[in-house]
Scaffold this active site. Structure first.
Site, PDB file in Angstrom:
ATOM      1  N   HIS A  68      -0.809  14.041  13.800  1.00 29.18           N
ATOM      2  CA  HIS A  68      -1.924  13.393  14.675  1.00 29.18           C
ATOM      3  C   HIS A  68      -1.929  11.930  14.472  1.00 29.18           C
ATOM      4  CE1 HIS A  68      -4.848  13.021  17.234  1.00 29.18           C
ATOM      5  NE2 HIS A  68      -6.160  13.602  16.469  1.00 29.18           N
ATOM      6  N   ASP A  73       9.446  21.882  31.709  1.00 25.76           N
ATOM      7  CA  ASP A  73      10.312  22.809  31.915  1.00 25.76           C
ATOM      8  C   ASP A  73      11.505  21.946  31.478  1.00 25.76           C
ATOM      9  OD1 ASP A  73      12.147  24.455  33.274  1.00 25.76           O
ATOM     10  OD2 ASP A  73      11.405  23.781  35.419  1.00 25.76           O
TER      11      ASP A  73
END
Length: 435
Positions: free
Chosen positions: A151, A375
């Site tokens: 993070h 994708d």
């Protein structure tokens, strides 16, 4: 669910990082980020293809992608002010899952989903690895890619755009731009001693120390698109002057229910403050690149009245106004100047010392980030999961149609039981829905 680790290796950038790019400086917002891993899991329907070939394709494209995102292949230095872009690489794990993907999707449970991640998001990996990936192959032919990224260098925006870029490279893209931006010159690192004092006070007020991990639950609440549309209409003023966003409406609904639930709980402080994560990139003038790495976000805090419980319409307006206050002028005033930042933190510290009975709940939204566009050549994900598991927190994600919201909420068992009985939650959400 049985998950067997088949292979573990390190993926390095396909081209070495030049010496003049060896040090990547962290900014103030990177400093302020929680020292955890940002985790997300993407689920893909069964497709033709050999798992070995799929893994090779993913590894080769990840290696090329790390050339553009070279700090992610480095290591955070001990001073936590910069990253050594030494090309030490990312961890890549291949795993075999003994059951079909339907076992997970019919009743998604946090404990089961955690097994699909390369590490516990709340723990550090050996050697301070910044990025770890676990590709899980199910017996049915489906696949889930679990990603953990520090993070310190990535928030929801950075993570989503990293995954989108990796997928683009996997599909043949040969150029990725705008991912490295020097935020440290705009938001230089600061002394965080007062900030840590503020966070300590918030934890004390929230009774975090008295809530062991086995007494905390994370559950998924589904807010269907049609229900959210009705909720937004209910909260609007009818004059088109004020119409809350999807996230504002659901945040207000949950906060209203939380205030009631926590007020009824004698053992905890009432949740009268909402702490809402805000992406700073698009609020700057000119805007920072949406795809740039870094944890370029911070929170705005909204407080409810202590005398009476406000309704969700009133709360949604407060949320809307608080978020809108964070513009270029506000950000530059508070976060680019060390003296102003320290004054801001001192004021917050005095406020929490004075109001020790006010509990805080954290909201973060990943909605509208392009997770569902990831994708790799085998189709877009059918489901994306990324629950944050800190006590008194909620993480919002889009449903696959982009209209609804999945809210992963973490509370103590007692507060969770009360939340589930609140009228607004019962009217607008579905508990434990299958995918």
């Amino acid at each position: 669910m049985e998950v067997q680790i088949m292979r573990r290796e390190t993926i390095k950038p396909s081209s070495p990082t030049p010496d003049h790019l060896r040090t990547y400086k962290l900014c103030l917002f990177d400093q302020l980020a929680s020292p955890i891993y940002f985790s997300v899991t993407l689920f893909y329907s069964a497709r033709d293809g050999n798992p070995g070939m799929i893994s090779d394709h993913l590894k080769k494209s990840l290696s090329k992608t790390l050339t553009y995102f070279y700090p992610i292949a480095g290591r955070i230095k001990d001073d936590h002010l910069s990253i050594d872009c030494n090309d030490d690489g990312a961890t890549f794990i291949e795993a075999q899952v003994a059951c079909g993907m339907s076992f997970v999707l019919e009743d998604p449970e946090v404990e089961v989903l955690q097994q699909l991640l390369p590490c516990n998001p709340l723990e550090h990996l050996p050697d301070q690895v910044i990025l770890a990936v676990q590709v899980n192959y199910f017996a049915c032919g489906g696949m889930a890619i679990g990603v953990c990224i520090s993070h310190v260098i990535a928030d929801a925006s950075a993570t989503a755009h990293f995954l989108k870029a990796w997928a683009a490279v996997a599909c043949g893209a040969d150029k990725i731009e705008g991912v490295i931006y020097d935020c440290s010159s705009l938001f230089p690192p600061q002394d965080l001693s007062i900030f840590y004092r503020v966070m300590s006070l918030v934890d004390e007020n929230n009774n975090v120390q008295s809530s062991p991990e086995d007494e905390v639950l994370t559950k998924r609440f589904l807010f269907d698109g049609s229900k959210i549309a009705a909720l937004r209409h209910e909260m609007g003023d009818g004059l088109n002057i004020y119409h809350p966003t999807r996230v504002e409406a659901v945040t207000a609904l949950i906060w209203e229910a939380l205030i009631t639930a926590s007020t009824e709980n004698d053992g905890s402080s009432p949740i009268l403050e909402a702490s809402i994560a805000v992406n700073m990139r698009k609020r700057m003038n000119p805007p920072l690149p949406q795809q740039c790495i870094g944890s370029v976000c911070f929170v705005t805090n909204v407080r409810s009245q202590t005398e009476k419980i406000e309704n969700r319409t009133s709360l949604s307006r407060k949320i809307h106004d608080s978020i809108n206050e964070i513009d270029d002028e506000y950000i530059r005033k508070i976060y680019t100047n060390g003296e102003c930042f320290n004054k801001f933190m001192v004021k917050a510290c005095e406020d929490y010392e004075k109001n020790s009975k006010i509990g805080v709940f954290y909201f973060t939204s990943w909605c509208r980030f392009p997770f569902y566009e990831t994708d790799f050549g085998c189709g877009k994900p059918m489901w994306v999961e990324g629950a944050l598991r800190g006590n008194r927190s909620a993480c919002f994600l889009d449903t696959s149609d982009g209209e609804g919201i999945e809210a992963w909420i973490t509370l103590s068992k007692e507060e969770m039981a009360k939340l589930e009985q609140q009228p607004g939650i019962l009217a607008y959400s579905t508990f434990k829905p299958s995918i």
